[in-house]
Design a protein around this motif. Structure first.
Motif, PDB file in Angstrom:
ATOM      1  N   ASP A 197      10.200 -10.338  -8.887  1.00  0.00           N
ATOM      2  CA  ASP A 197      10.231 -11.285  -9.058  1.00  0.00           C
ATOM      3  C   ASP A 197       9.629 -12.442  -7.536  1.00  0.00           C
ATOM      4  N   GLY A 198      10.145 -11.355  -6.230  1.00  0.00           N
ATOM      5  CA  GLY A 198       9.776 -11.999  -5.107  1.00  0.00           C
ATOM      6  C   GLY A 198      11.506 -12.718  -5.062  1.00  0.00           C
ATOM      7  N   THR A 199      12.179 -12.307  -5.848  1.00  0.00           N
ATOM      8  CA  THR A 199      14.134 -13.494  -5.605  1.00  0.00           C
ATOM      9  C   THR A 199      14.292 -12.662  -5.173  1.00  0.00           C
ATOM     10  N   VAL A 200      15.317 -13.026  -3.921  1.00  0.00           N
ATOM     11  CA  VAL A 200      15.671 -11.986  -2.879  1.00  0.00           C
ATOM     12  C   VAL A 200      17.653 -12.817  -3.649  1.00  0.00           C
TER      13      VAL A 200
ATOM     14  N   LEU B 160      17.003 -16.675  -3.036  1.00  0.00           N
ATOM     15  CA  LEU B 160      16.693 -16.937  -1.814  1.00  0.00           C
ATOM     16  C   LEU B 160      15.476 -16.819  -2.213  1.00  0.00           C
ATOM     17  N   THR B 161      14.449 -18.048  -2.349  1.00  0.00           N
ATOM     18  CA  THR B 161      13.008 -17.737  -2.876  1.00  0.00           C
ATOM     19  C   THR B 161      12.026 -17.623  -1.038  1.00  0.00           C
ATOM     20  N   GLY B 162      11.047 -16.984  -1.206  1.00  0.00           N
ATOM     21  CA  GLY B 162      10.032 -17.359  -0.631  1.00  0.00           C
ATOM     22  C   GLY B 162       8.643 -15.899  -0.635  1.00  0.00           C
ATOM     23  N   HIS B 163       8.851 -14.956  -0.808  1.00  0.00           N
ATOM     24  CA  HIS B 163       7.679 -14.377  -1.617  1.00  0.00           C
ATOM     25  C   HIS B 163       7.159 -14.567  -2.827  1.00  0.00           C
ATOM     26  N   ASN B 164       6.465 -13.400  -2.760  1.00  0.00           N
ATOM     27  CA  ASN B 164       5.480 -14.018  -3.733  1.00  0.00           C
ATOM     28  C   ASN B 164       5.057 -13.059  -4.907  1.00  0.00           C
ATOM     29  N   SER B 165       5.386 -11.991  -3.819  1.00  0.00           N
ATOM     30  CA  SER B 165       5.701 -10.394  -4.647  1.00  0.00           C
ATOM     31  C   SER B 165       7.185  -9.281  -4.761  1.00  0.00           C
TER      32      SER B 165
ATOM     33  N   VAL C 211      10.261  -7.844  -3.847  1.00  0.00           N
ATOM     34  CA  VAL C 211      10.739  -7.538  -3.009  1.00  0.00           C
ATOM     35  C   VAL C 211      11.260  -6.499  -2.779  1.00  0.00           C
ATOM     36  N   GLU C 212      10.892  -5.953  -1.037  1.00  0.00           N
ATOM     37  CA  GLU C 212      10.475  -3.803  -1.616  1.00  0.00           C
ATOM     38  C   GLU C 212      11.845  -3.464  -0.724  1.00  0.00           C
ATOM     39  N   SER C 213      12.701  -4.157   0.523  1.00  0.00           N
ATOM     40  CA  SER C 213      13.847  -4.005   1.424  1.00  0.00           C
ATOM     41  C   SER C 213      13.926  -5.326   2.180  1.00  0.00           C
TER      42      SER C 213
ATOM     43  N   ASP D 164      19.031 -17.306   7.036  1.00  0.00           N
ATOM     44  CA  ASP D 164      20.678 -17.415   7.063  1.00  0.00           C
ATOM     45  C   ASP D 164      21.239 -17.286   5.870  1.00  0.00           C
ATOM     46  N   VAL D 165      22.136 -16.096   6.390  1.00  0.00           N
ATOM     47  CA  VAL D 165      22.623 -15.851   5.131  1.00  0.00           C
ATOM     48  C   VAL D 165      24.242 -17.463   4.402  1.00  0.00           C
ATOM     49  N   ASN D 166      24.523 -17.635   5.696  1.00  0.00           N
ATOM     50  CA  ASN D 166      24.945 -18.872   5.132  1.00  0.00           C
ATOM     51  C   ASN D 166      24.353 -20.046   4.530  1.00  0.00           C
ATOM     52  N   THR D 167      23.322 -20.650   5.549  1.00  0.00           N
ATOM     53  CA  THR D 167      22.422 -22.154   4.550  1.00  0.00           C
ATOM     54  C   THR D 167      21.428 -21.633   3.684  1.00  0.00           C
ATOM     55  N   GLY D 168      21.235 -20.141   2.901  1.00  0.00           N
ATOM     56  CA  GLY D 168      19.721 -19.369   2.356  1.00  0.00           C
ATOM     57  C   GLY D 168      18.918 -20.384   2.910  1.00  0.00           C
ATOM     58  N   GLN D 169      18.514 -21.141   4.255  1.00  0.00           N
ATOM     59  CA  GLN D 169      17.025 -21.728   4.564  1.00  0.00           C
ATOM     60  C   GLN D 169      16.582 -20.347   5.653  1.00  0.00           C
ATOM     61  N   ALA D 170      15.503 -20.335   5.231  1.00  0.00           N
ATOM     62  CA  ALA D 170      14.521 -19.289   5.964  1.00  0.00           C
ATOM     63  C   ALA D 170      14.461 -19.942   7.353  1.00  0.00           C
ATOM     64  N   LEU D 171      14.368 -18.821   8.437  1.00  0.00           N
ATOM     65  CA  LEU D 171      14.233 -18.554   9.555  1.00  0.00           C
ATOM     66  C   LEU D 171      13.555 -18.545   9.692  1.00  0.00           C
ATOM     67  N   GLY D 172      12.485 -19.694  10.944  1.00  0.00           N
ATOM     68  CA  GLY D 172      11.135 -19.692  11.124  1.00  0.00           C
ATOM     69  C   GLY D 172      10.390 -18.897  10.594  1.00  0.00           C
ATOM     70  N   GLY D 173       8.948 -19.054  10.988  1.00  0.00           N
ATOM     71  CA  GLY D 173       7.924 -18.810  10.199  1.00  0.00           C
ATOM     72  C   GLY D 173       8.102 -16.916   9.370  1.00  0.00           C
ATOM     73  N   THR D 174       7.315 -16.540   8.179  1.00  0.00           N
ATOM     74  CA  THR D 174       6.879 -15.394   8.158  1.00  0.00           C
ATOM     75  C   THR D 174       6.471 -14.677   8.985  1.00  0.00           C
ATOM     76  N   PHE D 175       7.085 -13.173   9.234  1.00  0.00           N
ATOM     77  CA  PHE D 175       7.002 -12.288  10.200  1.00  0.00           C
ATOM     78  C   PHE D 175       5.823 -11.320   9.152  1.00  0.00           C
TER      79      PHE D 175
END
Length: 154
Positions: free
Chosen positions: A12-15, A32-37, A39-41, A64-75
């Motif tokens: 479901d795209g959740t980490v 952590l949510t941010g993917h729409n499909s 998570v494979e790696s 950032d695993v301490n805050t759960g925030q995404a850093l920067g944009g997506t690659f």
């Protein structure tokens, strides 16, 4: 790096970050949510404070695993699903591989990110922007040339 955390990715795209030191049963630390499909790696950096997640939708998110925030944009740029990730020992690069066998190298160094931020914004980052993108780093000038201009105008 200390064996206290485990990351898992789902269709479901959740980490999910798990705490393995909470007794007999692992406890969920963060979702952590941010993917729409799917998570494979996943890959932690050596220090264990960053997590990269790659998905079927061909994108990578750095967390950032301490805050759960995404850093920067997506690659983005993979030809297909991101099926493998690995940080270099010094944490300055992230390697990704996709389902078609394409490998990419991503620059993870703070100095490179600061340079890109300066080029994009043409100004120093604000304190709140800095905290969002570099939460474990002390605030400093993003653009040296802007600092020089500001000093010469006084």
């Amino acid at each position: 790096s200390d064996g206290a955390r485990l990351a898992s990715g789902s269709r479901d795209g959740t980490v999910i970050l798990w705490d393995l030191w909470r007794g007999e049963t692992a406890k969920i630390l963060l979702k952590l949510t941010g993917h729409n499909s799917a998570v494979e790696s996943l890959a932690f950096n050596v220090e264990g404070n960053r997590l990269a997640s790659g998905s079927e939708e061909r994108k990578i998110i750095l967390w950032d695993v301490n805050t759960g925030q995404a850093l920067g944009g997506t690659f983005t740029g993979a030809a297909s699903s991101v099926t493998s990730l690995a940080f270099t020992m010094d944490g300055t690069q992230l390697y990704s591989g996709d389902a078609r066998g394409q490998m990419m190298i991503w620059d993870m160094s703070i100095d490179s990110w600061l340079n890109l931020a300066c080029q994009a914004a043409s100004r120093n980052l604000t304190q709140s922007e800095w905290q969002r993108y570099f939460p474990d780093q002390d605030y400093r000038s993003t653009c040296e040339e802007n600092e020089v201009k500001a000093l010469s105008q006084n």
